[in-house]
Motif scaffolding. Structure first.
Motif, short mmCIF file in Angstrom:
data_model
loop_
_atom_site.label_atom_id
_atom_site.label_comp_id
_atom_site.label_asym_id
_atom_site.label_seq_id
_atom_site.Cartn_x
_atom_site.Cartn_y
_atom_site.Cartn_z
N LEU A 8 11.22 -8.32 4.18
CA LEU A 8 10.59 -8.40 2.86
C LEU A 8 11.40 -7.59 1.85
CD1 LEU A 8 6.83 -7.92 3.86
CD2 LEU A 8 8.02 -10.06 3.38
N PRO A 9 11.53 -8.09 0.63
CA PRO A 9 10.96 -9.33 0.10
C PRO A 9 11.61 -10.57 0.71
CG PRO A 9 12.43 -8.34 -1.50
CD PRO A 9 12.30 -7.36 -0.39
N PRO B 277 9.23 4.23 1.70
CA PRO B 277 7.76 4.25 1.62
C PRO B 277 7.26 5.59 1.08
CG PRO B 277 8.44 4.73 3.84
CD PRO B 277 9.71 4.46 3.07
N SER B 278 6.06 5.60 0.57
CA SER B 278 5.44 6.85 0.10
C SER B 278 3.92 6.68 0.15
CB SER B 278 5.90 7.17 -1.33
OG SER B 278 5.32 8.37 -1.78
N GLU B 279 3.27 7.49 0.99
CA GLU B 279 1.81 7.46 1.13
C GLU B 279 1.28 8.52 0.17
OE1 GLU B 279 -2.00 7.76 1.78
OE2 GLU B 279 -0.87 9.48 2.55
N ASN B 280 0.58 8.07 -0.87
CA ASN B 280 0.22 8.95 -1.99
C ASN B 280 -1.26 9.27 -2.08
OD1 ASN B 280 2.95 8.86 -2.77
ND2 ASN B 280 2.60 7.02 -4.00
N SER B 281 -1.98 9.17 -0.97
CA SER B 281 -3.43 9.43 -1.04
C SER B 281 -3.75 10.92 -1.11
CB SER B 281 -4.13 8.81 0.17
OG SER B 281 -3.68 9.42 1.37
N GLY B 282 -2.81 11.79 -0.69
CA GLY B 282 -3.05 13.23 -0.70
C GLY B 282 -2.49 13.89 -1.94
N ASP B 283 -2.44 15.21 -1.88
CA ASP B 283 -1.91 15.99 -3.01
C ASP B 283 -0.42 15.79 -3.17
OD1 ASP B 283 -4.46 16.95 -3.45
OD2 ASP B 283 -4.17 18.73 -2.19
N GLU B 284 0.27 15.58 -2.05
CA GLU B 284 1.72 15.39 -2.09
C GLU B 284 2.08 14.09 -1.37
OE1 GLU B 284 3.70 18.71 -0.44
OE2 GLU B 284 3.04 20.14 -1.99
N PRO B 285 3.15 13.45 -1.83
CA PRO B 285 3.57 12.21 -1.16
C PRO B 285 3.98 12.50 0.29
CG PRO B 285 4.64 12.44 -3.30
CD PRO B 285 3.98 13.75 -3.01
N ARG B 286 3.59 11.59 1.19
CA ARG B 286 3.97 11.70 2.60
C ARG B 286 4.83 10.49 2.95
NH1 ARG B 286 -2.08 13.48 4.44
NH2 ARG B 286 -2.53 11.72 3.06
N ARG B 287 6.05 10.77 3.39
CA ARG B 287 7.02 9.69 3.59
C ARG B 287 7.44 9.52 5.05
NH1 ARG B 287 8.76 12.61 -1.00
NH2 ARG B 287 8.48 11.43 -2.94
N THR B 288 7.07 10.41 5.93
CA THR B 288 7.52 10.32 7.31
C THR B 288 6.95 9.08 8.00
OG1 THR B 288 5.70 11.70 8.08
CG2 THR B 288 7.76 12.82 7.49
N ALA B 289 7.63 8.66 9.05
CA ALA B 289 7.23 7.44 9.75
C ALA B 289 5.82 7.55 10.33
CB ALA B 289 8.23 7.14 10.86
N GLY B 290 5.42 8.77 10.74
CA GLY B 290 4.09 8.94 11.29
C GLY B 290 2.99 8.58 10.32
N ILE C 40 0.83 -1.21 0.00
CA ILE C 40 0.00 0.00 0.00
C ILE C 40 0.86 1.25 0.00
CG2 ILE C 40 -1.66 1.32 1.38
CD1 ILE C 40 -2.81 -1.37 2.31
N LEU C 41 1.96 1.20 0.71
CA LEU C 41 2.82 2.38 0.87
C LEU C 41 3.96 2.41 -0.15
CD1 LEU C 41 2.91 2.35 4.76
CD2 LEU C 41 1.68 3.97 3.30
N ASN C 42 3.90 1.53 -1.14
CA ASN C 42 4.85 1.56 -2.26
C ASN C 42 6.31 1.46 -1.81
OD1 ASN C 42 2.63 2.35 -4.23
ND2 ASN C 42 2.61 4.11 -2.85
N ALA C 43 6.54 0.71 -0.74
CA ALA C 43 7.89 0.60 -0.20
C ALA C 43 8.73 -0.40 -0.98
CB ALA C 43 7.83 0.18 1.27
N ARG C 44 10.01 -0.17 -0.98
CA ARG C 44 10.95 -1.07 -1.66
C ARG C 44 11.20 -2.33 -0.85
NH1 ARG C 44 17.10 0.76 -3.36
NH2 ARG C 44 17.67 -1.14 -4.47
N GLY C 45 11.17 -2.20 0.46
CA GLY C 45 11.40 -3.33 1.35
C GLY C 45 10.87 -3.01 2.73
N ALA C 46 10.88 -4.00 3.61
CA ALA C 46 10.35 -3.79 4.96
C ALA C 46 10.98 -4.80 5.91
CB ALA C 46 8.83 -3.91 4.97
N ALA C 47 10.96 -4.45 7.19
CA ALA C 47 11.48 -5.36 8.22
C ALA C 47 10.72 -5.12 9.51
CB ALA C 47 12.97 -5.15 8.44
N ALA C 48 10.65 -6.16 10.34
CA ALA C 48 9.99 -6.03 11.65
C ALA C 48 10.64 -7.00 12.63
CB ALA C 48 8.49 -6.30 11.54
N VAL C 49 10.74 -6.56 13.88
CA VAL C 49 11.28 -7.39 14.95
C VAL C 49 10.37 -7.24 16.16
CG1 VAL C 49 13.20 -7.83 16.50
CG2 VAL C 49 13.65 -7.11 14.15
N LEU C 50 9.91 -8.36 16.71
CA LEU C 50 9.13 -8.37 17.94
C LEU C 50 9.95 -9.08 19.00
CD1 LEU C 50 6.41 -7.85 19.44
CD2 LEU C 50 5.75 -10.17 18.75
N MET C 51 10.21 -8.39 20.13
CA MET C 51 11.11 -8.92 21.15
C MET C 51 10.49 -8.82 22.54
SD MET C 51 14.97 -7.60 22.09
CE MET C 51 15.65 -8.20 20.55
#
Length: 593
Positions: free
Chosen positions: A277-278, A543-556, A253-264
């Motif tokens: 990912l991938p 990542p890039s959130e593109n639902s608005g007029d401008e891309p939003r890339r911040t973690a928030g 959804i966020l058009n990211a090139r890759g992703a990672a997650a760690v649960l500890m």
């Protein structure tokens, strides 16, 4: 033995004096000598016959005993025995913390050919090419009709393929038993498990060896025939599956090139989930890339091998150290006039937050300027020592073969400008796993944790890095970030969440600056923040959130919503009951300067 002379001189002289024939004396002595020799040879022959008889009786007795023993044994099929060093094909399984299978073995077969025994090499080559499309009929024909006496055709074949080859009916096509590694969950936890390949091979067996992940890190233990059962990991298969599913959706959804997650687990350091990912299927592990960036390969473990500038997630460590040293308290006001000039360098905030903010609001608003001023009070030497105590200056000790090669990057000369930029996560590159370890050590009461992929039955607290009071203050700040700061999208109904966002521009591939439109977005969350049990670090690459007029890339806007969805789904799976109305009060006594 002393022989008697045949013609003794004394007797010869006596016989001549008496007028007797001396030859009679010689003949008599010859007769006596022959009788003595005959008796001696007879004795030797009798002894030899006796010895031979005894040996014969003994041999037949042994044969009889062995025949009785064989006749007494239960009937069994004959087993072929190799004269070379025995190949141990068996390999222990791998399970998650609840005993669910992550890796096991499956009996299959390999296909080989003995051209001298083949009756129709040309026809067999054509039929094999039909069964196995990756085999070339012309190449097979050349090999079958050449001088080779043995050649492998397929290391592993399915039962259906085995039957099809059997139907060819050529005696030169033969099968060898193989024990193959099976990962029944496919891509799930692929970077943790790694994969296997065949080591030493024989016609009747092949050795399985680990090539990556825990399969390689624990290769000796898994291959030990005297092992005491499967290797039990700290992973939770269900949680791992959910995190990978949500992370993949967020990445798409966020058009990211890759992703990672760690649960500890914040107390034991157990890793309940690690996703990158991938990803890939370890049942059909792909080949490493021959060119391009290593991170482009699905084999690349972004959670461990990915070393990035992780941005503002580091600010909480700066604030915690300043609190621990007694330099400030949460309400101490800090100069946040932006930009901050330091020599030829300018440090700016994302927005203008006014002339001053409290230490808590420096974290809530994510002020670079306020954090940099805190770092100057701490000093470079003390900052470096503190980050070293948290594990940010060395590779992690997690049980993955790839971990030692993922060393953090930081300046050799720790100058004042480096002290300031590192305070807000620039100028130092670490992995998401490093960040998870740092947050767990900070919020669990202040004791260092050691990351592990093995299930722990006993939790032994590590060395203290901050006091319980500082740990509680840090948790209050992280909670405020979610309640009224940059991570408001992290709220999950029924759960008290704390965390810190981090957005860092990606450095140019060839160095010399940063991209203006490519970032690494990270959110490090703690839940429940009022009684910490887990740390979750989510990182998105470009990542890039593109639902608005401008891309939003911040973690928030990117990493935080993904993290919130993960928390919403896994919290019940972890046994955390939601609370309709929670209140978080760390009961902090403010220090005075």
């Amino acid at each position: 033995m002393i022989r008697t002379p045949l013609r003794p001189l004394a007797r010869i002289l006596q016989a001549r004096q008496a007028g007797e024939n001396p030859d009679l004396i010689e003949r008599e002595n010859i007769r006596k000598r022959h009788h003595a020799m005959r008796d001696e040879w007879r004795l030797v022959a009798e002894q030899r016959l006796l010895l031979a008889s005894m040996i014969t009786v003994l041999v037949f007795s042994l044969v009889g005993v062995r025949m009785w023993a064989v006749a007494s044994e239960p009937a069994a099929e004959p087993v072929a025995r190799a004269t070379s060093t025995q190949i141990h094909a068996a390999r222990a399984g791998i399970t998650d913390r609840k005993g669910r299978v992550l890796a096991t073995n499956l009996v299959s077969h390999a296909l080989y050919a003995q051209p001298p025994l083949m009756t129709d090499p040309v026809g067999s080559a054509q039929k094999l090419a039909e069964i196995f499309p990756d085999l070339d009929a012309k190449t097979l024909t050349r090999r079958f009709t050449g001088e080779r006496k043995f050649l492998w055709l397929k290391r592993r074949i399915s039962p259906e393929q085995m039957q099809a080859v059997h139907d060819i009916g050529d005696p030169g096509l033969q099968f060898g038993p193989r024990e193959m590694r099976l990962y029944p969950n496919g891509k799930i936890a692929s970077h943790v498990l790694g994969g296997t390949s065949f080591g030493r091979e024989g016609v009747h067996a092949a050795e399985l060896v680990g090539v990556a992940g825990v399969e390689k890190a624990f290769n000796a233990q898994l291959s030990d025939p005297a092992g005491d059962g499967p290797l039990t990991l700290s992973l939770d298969l269900t949680v791992q599956s959910v995190i990978e599913d949500v992370l993949a959706g967020g990445m798409r959804i966020l058009n990211a090139r890759g992703a990672a997650a760690v649960l500890m687990d914040v107390h034991s350091g157990e890793i309940l989930a690690m996703a990158s990912l991938p990803d890939f299927d370890p049942n059909t592990r792909p080949r490493p890339l021959a060119e391009g960036e290593a991170s482009d390969s699905p084999l690349f473990n972004r959670a461990v091998q990915g070393v990035y500038e992780l941005g503002s997630g580091f600010k909480i460590f700066t604030a915690a150290q300043a609190l621990e040293l007694g330099l400030v308290n949460p309400s101490t006001m800090m100069d946040t006039t932006s930009p901050m000039q330091w020599g030829r360098h300018r440090i700016r905030d994302f927005r203008n937050y006014g002339p001053e903010l409290s230490v808590t609001d420096v974290i809530v608003k994510s002020s670079n300027v306020g954090t940099a001023r805190l770092a100057l009070q701490i000093g470079g030497a003390r900052q470096k020592d503190f980050l070293g105590d948290l594990g940010f200056l060395d590779p992690t000790s997690v049980e993955l073969i790839e971990a030692p090669g993922a060393a953090p990057l930081y300046p050799k000369k720790w100058s004042d400008i480096h002290t300031m930029t590192i305070s807000y996560g620039h100028g130092i590159s670490t992995s998401p796993l490093h960040l998870a370890v740092g947050y767990a050590s900070l919020v669990n009461g202040g004791t260092r944790v050691t990351p592990t992929l093995l299930k722990q039955d006993i939790v032994v607290p590590g060395p203290r890095v901050v006091s319980e009071r500082t740990s509680a203050a840090a948790r209050a700040m992280l909670h405020a970030v979610v309640e009224r700061g940059t991570a408001s999208f992290a709220k999950v109904p029924g759960y008290a969440i704390g965390g810190k966002t981090g957005t860092a521009d990606k450095p140019l591939t060839r160095g010399g600056g940063y991209y203006k439109d490519k970032v690494i977005a990270t959110f490090s969350s703690v839940f429940p923040i009022d009684d910490p049990k887990y740390v979750l670090v989510v990182t998105l690459d470009e990542p890039s959130e593109n639902s608005g007029d401008e891309p939003r890339r911040t973690a928030g806007w990117t990493a935080v919503p993904v993290s919130a969805e993960i928390t919403r789904r896994i919290a019940p799976l972890l046994g955390l009951r939601p609370s309709v109305d929670y209140a978080f009060d760390p009961e902090i006594t403010l220090a005075t300067r």
